[in-house]
Design an enzyme around this catalytic site. Structure first.
Site, PDB file in Angstrom:
ATOM      1  N   GLU A   1      -6.879   3.798   1.665  1.00 12.13           N
ATOM      2  CA  GLU A   1      -6.730   3.203   0.335  1.00 12.13           C
ATOM      3  C   GLU A   1      -7.839   3.615  -0.627  1.00 12.13           C
ATOM      4  O   GLU A   1      -7.611   3.789  -1.825  1.00 12.13           O
ATOM      5  CB  GLU A   1      -6.665   1.673   0.436  1.00 12.13           C
ATOM      6  CG  GLU A   1      -5.378   1.142   1.064  1.00 12.13           C
ATOM      7  CD  GLU A   1      -5.368   1.183   2.589  1.00 12.13           C
ATOM      8  OE1 GLU A   1      -6.437   1.459   3.184  1.00 12.13           O
ATOM      9  OE2 GLU A   1      -4.313   0.941   3.189  1.00 12.13           O
TER      10      GLU A   1
ATOM     11  N   HIS B   1      -0.900 -10.284   3.962  1.00 16.29           N
ATOM     12  CA  HIS B   1       0.245  -9.795   3.194  1.00 16.29           C
ATOM     13  C   HIS B   1       0.665 -10.793   2.108  1.00 16.29           C
ATOM     14  O   HIS B   1       1.727 -10.653   1.528  1.00 16.29           O
ATOM     15  CB  HIS B   1       1.450  -9.544   4.113  1.00 16.29           C
ATOM     16  CG  HIS B   1       1.275  -8.383   5.046  1.00 16.29           C
ATOM     17  ND1 HIS B   1       0.375  -8.396   6.070  1.00 16.29           N
ATOM     18  CD2 HIS B   1       1.898  -7.172   5.084  1.00 16.29           C
ATOM     19  CE1 HIS B   1       0.462  -7.241   6.732  1.00 16.29           C
ATOM     20  NE2 HIS B   1       1.362  -6.490   6.147  1.00 16.29           N
TER      21      HIS B   1
END
Lengths: 326, 393
Positions: free
Chosen positions: A60, A129
């Protein structure tokens, strides 16, 4: 006009702008062949090729840093981070570089990039999440933080974000990715950034929210109407820079303000809005500003997440107390 | 120390590697007899290049550019100029006229080789130490002094306008180099991104992520690791157990090599090769240039706290300027009179730059708002006004 879901709006905006502008590159993890884990980039690689729709290595920080390099070279990178919970390695690049490139070089270099990430709870996913850490991003000068809450705004605001000459963090409320459909003209028409949207007019109380909570907030407004309470609902849409005028105008009219967000309460972006109302709208208030938010806890796993997320009932309760105050 | 000096053996190109037999033996000894079914599936080499050692011995046939003195003299002049800049900056800092400054003392061969090997249209993504790279690319001393003196306008270079500003957070510019390299490849432009890093940077995730991606996409990026053996107070030996830093490139699928970073000829030669390969679509390269940080980390550091004076003295005998000058003197291409004239010239240029920097009017305070976004959002207009005109609020 085609009917679109919110995620469909994201996809249509990406496709429109990629067709219109070959400087636009889309990249991230699983976004190519697979079309993204939420299918936000579905069909793009087939249509625009693997040079423009790029499956990156699983890194990322690289994704964000690479976007900075591409943007400095005059391209229009649109990076996807698979979930907000995995976006924290990008903070270094966003804080240290994306937000500063223009300032650091006195305009010699700039950073017209978009970093997209789905956020928020309620999809029964594993740990990491479901968070809503938008306030982390909204604290950074030099960035824009944009959150759509309808298919039309997903389409129009994402187009605006890609065309914007400065970096935009574009957070997508994944719980309502497919909740509703709306007719949206796929005409490349962008919506304005840096403004709040009044999505329901009212006269008794102002409900300020963003992202997936727009759904519960509009439901609450509907029920309140049946009780004779007229609620105005504002979708903040751009958290930084904040359009304080729309919020203050509404509060001047209603005299009451409730802010609703999923994120934990302390230091959440609602605190900023409450402070703005206190600084500039105090004399218009008939009751204290109130917040309906997630708790100051870790976002629970799925068995308890409904207790964490603000519900229609919690919004109604707070509105009733605010109405009863005066 | 002896381990580190061992890297400086003579010879224009050596390889640090295991032979196939040695590889096999090592694997067998790891496995034990009963599981002797493992085969050697990959093996790698790391080259080392040096042409001119610190005793001025030429250890191999010189590359083309170094056979005539013209280019070497130009490089030497640039190195001397970079050192004069460095000296001036430190003096300004010591007299309260500059902010904290990171000296490049001892690493000028790397900095200048990078600057001179690149083409103007290439893009440099440097860390904060190698001022000579910017200067050799046409950035003005007064601009760099402005930056280190606390004025953002210093990074608004009037030349090489696509070069990145110095990256202060370690290795964070490495992913930018991937983006820049990707842009070149996407637009089919024969340009190269050159990323300058230190030895400490090779411990960071940003570095690994960037070299990995550059390898995957075969990007025109050259990573130059100036291994000066110290990351502030932490020695190279505590950064990594790896025998070389160059070999990290191998894990990313492309070549890494070592070069004597105090030998301008060697650094320039290997950079020329790497840039040429990258420019012609043959992908990235990593060059580990072995050098030494002869000064403190910055003017805010005191390296006597963590390293021995004798180590510094040993490296002073390997000074890159002394070496190139010694070679030029020895070969008759340079004279003591040339040297004296050059020193005067460099000093004057640095003095002039300092004067320009010190005389430049300050930015108005409200300018801190003026480059935040292309257009200042309405939300911040009031704050800007309060700063610009405090009596008018």
């Amino acid at each position: 006009m085609p009917e679109m879901t919110l995620v469909g709006g994201v996809n249509a905006a990406l496709a429109y702008e990629m067709a219109a502008d070959d400087r636009v590159l889309v990249f991230g993890e699983d976004i190519g062949v697979n079309g993204g884990v939420f299918r936000a980039t579905e069909g793009l690689q087939q249509r625009f090729g693997p040079e423009r729709v790029i499956d990156t290595p699983l890194a990322e920080g690289l994704i964000a840093g690479m976007a900075v390099g591409l943007a400095a070279q005059g391209l229009r990178p649109v990076a996807e981070i698979q979930f907000m919970g995995f976006s924290y390695p990008t903070l270094d690049q966003l804080i240290s570089h994306a937000s500063r490139l223009r300032n650091r070089t006195r305009g010699r270099l700039s950073c017209p990039m978009v970093l997209r990430a789905p956020f928020g709870g309620g999809i029964h996913a594993p740990e990491h999440h479901s968070e809503s850490t938008e306030a982390l991003y909204a604290h950074i000068p030099g960035l824009r933080v944009v959150i759509p809450s309808s298919p039309a705004r997903a389409y129009g605001l994402l187009l605006a974000a890609i065309r914007d000459p400065d970096p935009v963090v574009f957070l997508e409320p994944k719980r309502i990715y497919r909740l509703t459909k709306q007719e949206v003209a796929d005409d490349g028409e962008a919506m304005p950034l840096d403004v709040c949207f009044v999505v329901r007019d009212g006269t008794d109380i102002t409900l300020v929210t963003w992202g997936a909570m727009i759904h519960e907030t509009l439901q609450a407004a509907e029920q309140l109407a049946k009780e004779g309470i007229s609620a105005e609902v504002i979708d903040v849409a751009t958290l930084r820079p904040l359009d304080t005028e729309t919020i203050l105008e509404s509060v001047a009219k209603t005299g009451r303000c409730v802010i609703i967000h999923e994120a934990p309460r302390s230091g959440g972006f609602g605190a900023e809005i409450a402070a703005v109302v206190a600084e500039h709208g105090l004399l218009n208030l008939l009751a204290p500003v109130a917040r309906v938010t997630g708790y100051d806890t870790i976002m629970p796993l799925l068995k308890l997440e409904q207790h964490f997320l603000p519900s229609v009932e919690r919004i109604m309760d707070t509105v009733h107390k605010t109405m009863e105050f005066a | 120390m002896s381990f580190l000096l061992n890297h400086y053996r003579q010879g224009s190109l050596r390889h640090l590697s295991l032979s196939k037999e040695a590889c096999h033996t090592q694997i067998m000894s790891m496995l034990g007899e009963e599981e002797g079914n493992m085969r050697c599936v990959a093996q790698f080499e790391v080259g080392y290049t040096g042409y001119l050692d610190h005793e001025l011995r030429v250890t191999g046939p010189l590359p083309e550019f170094a056979r005539e003195p013209v280019q070497l003299i130009a490089a030497y002049r640039a190195m001397a100029s970079a050192r004069a800049f460095d000296r001036k900056a430190i003096n300004l800092q010591r007299t309260g006229q500059l902010g904290t400054f990171a000296s490049c003392l001892g690493e000028e061969a790397i900095a200048v080789a990078v600057g001179l090997a690149m083409r103007p249209e290439d893009v440099l993504l440097p860390m904060y130490r190698h001022h000579g790279a910017y200067l050799s690319r046409g950035v003005r001393m007064a601009e760099l002094l402005a930056y280190w003196g606390g004025d953002e306008r210093g990074m608004d270079f009037q030349s090489v306008r696509e070069d990145f500003a110095v990256a202060v957070p370690i290795a964070t510019q490495a992913p930018h180099a991937v983006g820049v390299g990707y842009a070149f490849k996407y637009r089919k432009e024969p340009r190269v991104a050159v990323c300058l890093l230190g030895d400490g940077a090779t411990s960071k995730g940003d570095f690994y992520e960037a070299i990995n991606a550059a390898g995957v996409w075969e990007l025109p990026v050259v990573f130059v690791v100036a291994n000066n053996l110290w990351a502030i107070s932490v020695p190279r030996t505590l950064q990594s157990r790896a025998q070389t830093l160059a070999q990290k490139a191998i894990a990313a699928g492309f070549e890494g090599e070592q070069v004597d970073g105090n030998d301008y000829i060697a650094v320039r030669d290997r950079l020329d090769q790497a840039l040429q390969r990258a420019r012609s679509g043959q992908g990235p390269c990593l060059i580990e240039a072995l050098t030494y940080r002869m000064g403190d980390h910055t003017t805010a550091d005191d390296s006597r706290r963590y390293r021995d004076a004798e180590e510094v003295e040993a490296w002073q005998r390997r000074d890159p300027l002394d070496r190139l000058r010694g070679y030029l003197l020895q070969s008759g291409a340079w004279s003591e009179a040339d040297e004296e004239a050059l020193q005067v010239e460099c000093q004057e240029a640095a003095d002039q730059a300092a004067q320009l920097y010190l005389e430049r009017p300050l930015q108005p305070p409200a300018s801190m708002f003026d480059y935040l976004y292309e257009r200042l959002p309405r939300a911040y207009a009031e704050q800007r006004k309060a700063l610009a005109d405090p009596n008018d609020v």
